[in-house]
Design an enzyme around this catalytic site. Sequence first.
Site, PDB file in Angstrom:
ATOM      1  N   GLU A  63       0.818  -1.214   0.000  1.00 30.98           N
ATOM      2  CA  GLU A  63       0.000   0.000   0.000  1.00 30.98           C
ATOM      3  C   GLU A  63       0.849   1.261   0.000  1.00 30.98           C
ATOM      4  O   GLU A  63       0.517   2.239  -0.686  1.00 30.98           O
ATOM      5  CB  GLU A  63      -0.941  -0.003   1.213  1.00 30.98           C
ATOM      6  CG  GLU A  63      -2.138  -0.929   1.093  1.00 30.98           C
ATOM      7  CD  GLU A  63      -1.816  -2.365   1.473  1.00 30.98           C
ATOM      8  OE1 GLU A  63      -2.756  -3.193   1.477  1.00 30.98           O
ATOM      9  OE2 GLU A  63      -0.628  -2.655   1.759  1.00 30.98           O
ATOM     10  N   HIS A 132      -9.515  -5.950  10.645  1.00 25.04           N
ATOM     11  CA  HIS A 132     -10.283  -5.707   9.416  1.00 25.04           C
ATOM     12  C   HIS A 132     -11.657  -5.101   9.706  1.00 25.04           C
ATOM     13  O   HIS A 132     -12.531  -5.141   8.838  1.00 25.04           O
ATOM     14  CB  HIS A 132     -10.478  -7.023   8.644  1.00 25.04           C
ATOM     15  CG  HIS A 132      -9.219  -7.625   8.107  1.00 25.04           C
ATOM     16  ND1 HIS A 132      -8.316  -8.274   8.905  1.00 25.04           N
ATOM     17  CD2 HIS A 132      -8.706  -7.655   6.849  1.00 25.04           C
ATOM     18  CE1 HIS A 132      -7.299  -8.701   8.160  1.00 25.04           C
ATOM     19  NE2 HIS A 132      -7.515  -8.334   6.911  1.00 25.04           N
TER      20      HIS A 132
END
Length: 330
Positions: A63, A132
């Site tokens: 990322e 998450h």
Amino acid sequence: MPSQSQSTYRAAVLDALFGEMRRDGSVILLGEDVGAAGGVFKQTDGLFAEFGTERVIDTPISESGAFGIAVGAAMTGQRPVFEVMFGDFLTLIMDQLVNQAAKIQYMSAGQFSVPLVVRTAVGIGGNLGPQHSQSLHAWPVHIPGLKVVMPSTPADAKGLMTAAIRDDGPVVFFEDRTLYNLRDAVPDGDHVVPIGSAAVKHEGRDVTIIAVGRMVHIALAAAELLAKEDISAEVVDPRSLVPLDLDTLVTSVKKTSRAIVVDGGYRQYGITGEIASSVAELAFDWLDAPVFRIGGADVPIPLSKTLEPLALPDAQRLARDAAALVRGQR
């Protein structure tokens, strides 16, 4: 009045992406699995087939590196939409987001701009565990130079994504993934919701509930419960966290004289505190009680199906606290 069609939240955001990519050839999409796979939640489905590898770019599982490419692309004439698969992974792009994207326009005396959108999914639900399921929208709102939006309805999701892509600075766009299948009327064709404009979702007279993201629907359910007790709740959705439409929030609180702020993110040092403080400062002389706030539990999100729901505010609790506020019990 423009024509409308029924659409899911997911499809509404996708409609905005299709529309802007067709309208402006500089709009590109980058992220993990956004291409042929169509996104982990099918939130980019069909874009790769229409726009191909040059405009829908699958990135490696890095990322930080991929977002650095997006910042550079934005500085050199593109309008990237960069997808962070889960909001928890914002941690991996924070240096580029906070120290580069948010500051380059200022550090270059306006010679460079960074017109990009960071799109990410947040929200408790689905038993995805503590890495998450977090809603970290309180992080980027702290940084000058970033705009932050969090729509709660399909129409607002389409309108705010369109506005975010057209904006000439960096915008962080939070989507609660538990809303992806929510279906409602959405304007057809070009639809823009101005960044920085709140919306009154339900009129009321006794208490204002300022609700962020998915909590708007919790607040609307709580308003129905309160109506059975002859308490009229007004529900206001900020939609945009930065800039924040304090005029609309304060106007509502001046009318009702009481306010509750509810958010699904962590309560400590979070969105609820900032909004509550701002409202209290600007509407102090109209308040009949202190501004009350409800946030997510300050714990790592449990994986357990039994414990996970306890980390998030619900309509019954919100209605109970709102009733107590109206009756002078808080």
